[in-house]
Scaffold this active site. Structure first.
Site, mmCIF file in Angstrom:
data_model
loop_
_atom_site.group_PDB
_atom_site.id
_atom_site.type_symbol
_atom_site.label_atom_id
_atom_site.label_comp_id
_atom_site.label_asym_id
_atom_site.label_seq_id
_atom_site.Cartn_x
_atom_site.Cartn_y
_atom_site.Cartn_z
ATOM 1 N N ARG A 122 0.810 -1.233 0.000
ATOM 2 C CA ARG A 122 0.000 0.000 0.000
ATOM 3 C C ARG A 122 0.844 1.286 0.000
ATOM 4 O O ARG A 122 0.465 2.288 0.599
ATOM 5 C CB ARG A 122 -0.963 0.026 1.196
ATOM 6 C CG ARG A 122 -1.993 -1.081 1.172
ATOM 7 C CD ARG A 122 -2.947 -0.988 -0.016
ATOM 8 N NE ARG A 122 -3.740 -2.206 -0.113
ATOM 9 C CZ ARG A 122 -3.399 -3.288 -0.832
ATOM 10 N NH1 ARG A 122 -2.270 -3.294 -1.527
ATOM 11 N NH2 ARG A 122 -4.178 -4.346 -0.878
ATOM 12 N N SER A 130 -11.102 0.121 2.671
ATOM 13 C CA SER A 130 -10.348 -0.278 3.866
ATOM 14 C C SER A 130 -9.832 0.952 4.603
ATOM 15 O O SER A 130 -9.168 1.796 4.007
ATOM 16 C CB SER A 130 -9.167 -1.151 3.476
ATOM 17 O OG SER A 130 -9.625 -2.291 2.796
ATOM 18 N N GLU A 173 -5.128 3.488 5.825
ATOM 19 C CA GLU A 173 -4.964 3.312 4.375
ATOM 20 C C GLU A 173 -5.635 4.470 3.658
ATOM 21 O O GLU A 173 -5.216 4.867 2.590
ATOM 22 C CB GLU A 173 -5.586 1.973 3.953
ATOM 23 C CG GLU A 173 -5.371 1.648 2.503
ATOM 24 C CD GLU A 173 -5.734 0.209 2.148
ATOM 25 O OE1 GLU A 173 -6.500 0.041 1.182
ATOM 26 O OE2 GLU A 173 -5.265 -0.721 2.803
#
Length: 301
Positions: free
Chosen positions: A174, A223, A296
């Site tokens: 990520r 998320s 995130e």
């Protein structure tokens, strides 16, 4: 010295708006105004705009608004959204696709399917754009952007266009590690020849998996936290489930019943409500497990 944005409005016509409301520009449907909102139609105009404002204003690039939480307070800077010419997608050669950074991940996946190219199926389940996907190395079902990327084209704050090969990018989970000063313009991706019906079938299966596990068609931003891959072999949702009373909410900001790493605006949640919920969950997990969670979603404040 701040720049006189009112003067720039005359120069950039309808594409530059002052005191612009961002609430409808993100999936959470939360947020206040930005001092200026600039819709860049093509590269030439974007470069001209960047040269005008130079480093005198903070810049935030807004993609699909799918993993963004925006403050209710006014953002003291310029939000830039890439439109028209950054939305093109084409076949560069038999196995290579070039896509503008405003192209949605879903469109890229569909284009690959129409051209019998495999490797892009996972993108059908990511609710963002190519630019955002590269920035955060988005992924799902064991696949990430780094697995298909060849190179990206970007422009820096002084209006200089550069090409960065994927091998020079230090991709992590990520994260691309690329400078905040870069605005991604387009990227090239490599797939492999695959029967269209097999691709179609795989996309259908992935979507079914996603529908079962994640909330859809509601005001959520995907998320909330990254999986703490270097600190635990548990997924973040497992840590949340073990540490947090899942019915906890602040105002209309609540935890999804379907997937506890997805937070939901049930009606008229304010930025502070969602921020409190994020902090509460993060603190609870830390107290219980000693693991510090990282968000995130991008927070603009």
């Amino acid at each position: 010295m701040k720049i006189d944005l009112k003067e720039l409005v005359l120069e950039f016509n309808n594409n530059l708006k002052l005191d612009y409301d961002l609430k409808k520009k993100n999936w959470f449907n939360i947020g206040g105004k930005t001092k200026a909102f600039y819709k860049a139609g093509d590269l030439k105009e974007l470069i001209k705009f960047l040269k005008k404002i130079q480093d005198k204003e903070k810049i935030f690039i807004l993609g699909a608004g799918s993993n963004t939480l925006i403050s209710d307070n006014k953002f003291d800077g310029v939000v830039i959204k890439l439109t028209q010419n950054f939305n093109n997608i084409s076949l560069h050669s038999e196995e290579i696709i070039v896509a503008g950074s405003a192209v949605t991940d879903k469109s890229l996946s569909e284009f690959a399917m129409e051209n019998s190219l495999g490797g892009f199926e996972f993108l059908s389940c990511i609710p963002g754009t190519v630019g955002g996907g590269i920035k955060m190395n988005a992924g799902c079902f064991q696949r990430e952007f780094k697995d298909i990327l060849i190179s990206i084209q970007a422009v820096n704050k002084s209006g200089q266009v550069i090409t960065i090969p994927a091998k020079d990018i230090n991709f992590k989970y990520r994260d691309s590690g690329l400078s905040e000063d870069l605005i991604f313009l387009s990227a090239s991706f490599r797939g492999f020849k695959k029967d269209k019906s097999l691709i179609e079938n795989e996309i259908r299966l992935l979507k079914e998996k996603k529908e079962q596990a994640q909330p859809t068609k509601i005001r959520t931003s995907g998320s909330t936290f990254k999986n703490p891959i270097d600190k635990s072999n548990k997924k973040v949702w497992q840590l949340i489930k073990e540490s947090v009373p899942l019915e906890k909410s602040f105002g209309d900001a609540s935890i999804s019943e379907k997937h506890c790493n997805f937070f939901v605006n049930k009606g008229n949640a304010k930025f502070e409500d969602m921020k409190k919920l994020i902090n509460f969950v993060s603190d609870s997990v830390f107290k219980k497990t000693g693991i510090k969670l990282e968000t995130e979603i991008k927070i603009l404040e």
